[in-house]
Design an enzyme around this catalytic site. Structure first.
Site, PDB file in Angstrom:
ATOM      1  N   TYR A 248       0.835  -1.162  -0.013  1.00 26.05           N
ATOM      2  CA  TYR A 248      -0.060   0.092   0.008  1.00 26.05           C
ATOM      3  C   TYR A 248       0.825   1.159   0.108  1.00 26.05           C
ATOM      4  O   TYR A 248       1.673   1.317   0.943  1.00 26.05           O
ATOM      5  CB  TYR A 248      -0.763   0.092   1.049  1.00 26.05           C
TER       6      TYR A 248
ATOM      7  N   ASP B 186       9.467   2.704  -0.206  1.00 26.62           N
ATOM      8  CA  ASP B 186       8.452   3.489   0.425  1.00 26.62           C
ATOM      9  C   ASP B 186       8.707   3.145   1.802  1.00 26.62           C
ATOM     10  O   ASP B 186       8.436   1.799   2.301  1.00 26.62           O
ATOM     11  CB  ASP B 186       7.092   2.757   0.150  1.00 26.62           C
TER      12      ASP B 186
ATOM     13  N   LYS C  33       4.343  10.519   8.581  1.00 27.43           N
ATOM     14  CA  LYS C  33       4.599  11.474   9.686  1.00 27.43           C
ATOM     15  C   LYS C  33       5.453  11.086  10.986  1.00 27.43           C
ATOM     16  O   LYS C  33       5.536  11.783  12.018  1.00 27.43           O
ATOM     17  CB  LYS C  33       3.230  11.701  10.423  1.00 27.43           C
TER      18      LYS C  33
END
Length: 326
Positions: free
Chosen positions: A189, A284, A312
């Site tokens: 994802y 990623d 984050k």
């Protein structure tokens, strides 16, 4: 794992909190001197009355009652618990139940929740204003910290989220190579950009759908899907799309379709295959960055990608992300 004696419905709810371990709201009866009896645990009742009320209201004003699909519990059953506050290793819900939190807001709270040092720094910064809409000195400091931590990174572009960072590298791969097709892996994802919502694991599965509605055939046609840890599947896609593949993007450790650790040989050969075909390799690191090692999964596995994305964790849970690389 629920230590309380409660109804089956609430047991299911707590089991659905996959990474939370319910804290024991326990008291003990005092033991008199010389008393050989074991102290008896007096357990506070577990209730979710206020959580239920708030979720009922939320479903009327937000899709699924949540701001992120994974919080809706659609694929695991039960009902979400609404939290009120966190501190250190603990979380409290709106009904006063206390939990031991092993999630850490999905990774960013490395030093624990609401650490006083972090809060003091945030408060001091907030006193200067919440947004400038212009460059600020702290951007330089944060960029230098990312560059110092991650071996492959020479420059950083900050974003508002990990999804935005992945959207940025998608365009960057295509612009650099002048090609359109991108290879991703089944179950990985990379945020909710249209091109990535193909075989996207739990990011889509939590909606109870095989793929995300609203994604056009044109957007998905440029996304090629390989099998994680299967280098032959990657080679086959390159062979079938010669000169058309801009790059390959993958999670350094898969976390959205179960927990899948990559084979070292797979990563090493993947780097070589990208080089041989003039394609960009992207790690990623939204989930793995600064956690599996300080330099991310790429440092842990000893692989140098061309580009990387972060979420984050860079801001300790505040809304920020970055794409970075050469």
């Amino acid at each position: 794992r629920d230590p309380h004696t409660i109804s089956a419905r609430y047991t299911l709810r707590m089991l659905s909190l996959a990474s939370f371990s319910l804290g024991l709201n326990l008291g003990t009866t005092p033991t008199r001197a010389g008393d050989v009896r074991m102290a008896v645990d007096v357990r506070a009742p577990f209730k979710t009355t206020e959580s239920d009320r708030l979720m009922d209201e939320a479903r009327e004003i937000m899709p699924g009652g949540v701001s992120s699909p994974v919080r809706a519990f659609k694929s695991v059953g039960g009902d979400p618990v609404v939290f009120d506050r966190v501190k250190g290793a603990y979380a409290w819900d709106v009904d006063g139940n206390k939990y031991v939190d092993y999630v850490g807001t999905w990774g960013p709270a490395i030093v624990g929740h609401a650490d006083d040092r972090v809060l003091d720094a945030v408060k001091a910064t907030m006193d200067k204003g919440t947004s400038f809409g212009a460059p600020c000195a702290l951007e330089n400091e944060l960029a230098k910290m990312v560059i110092d931590a991650v071996p492959s990174v020479e420059m950083v572009r900050f974003t508002n989220s990990g999804t935005e960072a992945c959207m940025g590298v998608l365009r960057l791969m295509r612009a650099y190579t002048k090609r359109e097709k991108v290879i991703k892996f089944d179950g990985c994802y990379h945020g909710h950009a249209d091109s990535f919502l193909v075989a996207a694991g739990s990011g889509v599965a939590t909606l109870g759908l095989p793929d995300s509605p609203g994604v056009t055939q044109g957007a998905s046609a440029s996304t090629l899907v390989a099998t994680y840890n299967d280098i032959e599947s990657v080679k086959a896609l390159f062979e079938a799309n010669k000169g058309e593949v801009a790059g390959v993007i993958l999670e350094g450790v898969v976390g959205n379709s179960g927990f899948i650790v990559p084979d070292q040989a797979f990563l090493t050969e993947l780097r070589q295959v990208c080089d041989d075909n003039g394609a960009v390799l992207v790690f990623d690191e939204v989930m793995t960055g600064f956690r599996i090692s300080y330099g991310g999964a790429q440092q842990h596995w000893g692989i140098t990608p061309d580009l990387s994305t972060f979420g984050k964790v860079i801001g300790g849970g505040l809304p920020v992300g970055a794409d970075a690389g050469k």
